[in-house]
Design a protein around this motif. Structure first.
Motif: not given
Length: 247
Positions: A100-124
């Protein structure tokens, strides 16, 4: 607060603690470099409400072990106080819960979920924007593996207020720290869980004159609640707030 985890293991350095009534806390890490906030558990025989997911799946599993040791009910709901990583990245380790969360956070997290998270991505990303360094280095330290990691947007959203079946109340307050900031109120235990709502913007977005929103904080302190918990500090009381001139 007393240690009520019921565990005698020398390996259990961090234990769950009962704050008041049915509200329990898995405490924050005092090292600011780790960016690991407290997680609240509101225990109920219909299933516990977890307030924030932990900053990683490993963090979430520590909380689950502490809950089991204390004999608390399994989680049925997971509430995000806001979308920032240290409050949401543990969500994939909480199975069979309604998020459960506020509606303003849903799209932000949907976009975050699409990012290629990895240690290499963090360094870049840090190379491209050095101001991200503290946050992204903490994320790298938090994640020992990316296997099975996903970011989970809220399944149920609200706009202004929402009351869960256990009587836990959610209220959107917004603010400079995050547009979806939500406070979680437990009236029967006189506890207000504030997340980071009155904090200044995240470090990479912060201007030199940005500071805590003390006007918001003062407005949240009321005679209905005795205990207040913000995510990265020790719990404090209304009496302490009065002594410090917040109300």
């Amino acid at each position: 607060m007393p240690d009520t985890s019921g565990s005698d293991s020398k390996d259990d350095i961090i234990s769950i603690q009962q704050l008041a009534g049915r509200v329990w806390l898995f405490p924050h890490d005092p090292d600011p470099g780790n960016i690991r906030g407290s997680v609240a558990i509101i225990a109920d025989d219909r299933g516990s409400v977890i307030v924030d997911a932990g900053h990683s799946p490993a963090h979430a599993r520590e909380i689950q072990s502490a809950m089991a040791a204390a004999g608390l009910p399994a989680a049925s709901w997971l509430v995000y106080t806001h979308h920032h990583w240290d409050h949401t990245w543990g969500a994939c380790a909480w199975p069979d819960v309604e998020i459960v969360g506020h509606v303003a956070g849903r799209e932000i997290l949907q976009n975050e979920a699409a990012r290629p998270w990895s240690h290499r991505y963090l360094r870049d990303e840090v190379r491209a924007n050095p101001r991200l360094g503290p946050s992204f280095r903490a994320r790298a330290l938090a994640m020992d593996t990316w296997d099975g990691f996903t970011i989970r947007p809220p399944q149920r959203v609200f706009t202004d207020e929402l009351t869960l079946p256990t009587g836990v109340r959610l209220r959107h307050v917004g603010g400079a720290h995050a547009p979806d900031s939500t406070v979680v109120l437990v009236p029967d235990s006189a506890v207000a869980l504030l997340g980071d709502c009155f904090y200044p913007p995240p470090a990479h977005l912060r201007a030199p004159d940005d500071g805590p929103d003390l006007a918001m904080l003062g407005g949240l302190v009321s005679g209905d609640y005795e205990w207040y918990v913000d995510s990265h500090d020790d719990p404090w009381t209304r009496e302490q707030a009065v002594a410090n001139g917040l109300v």
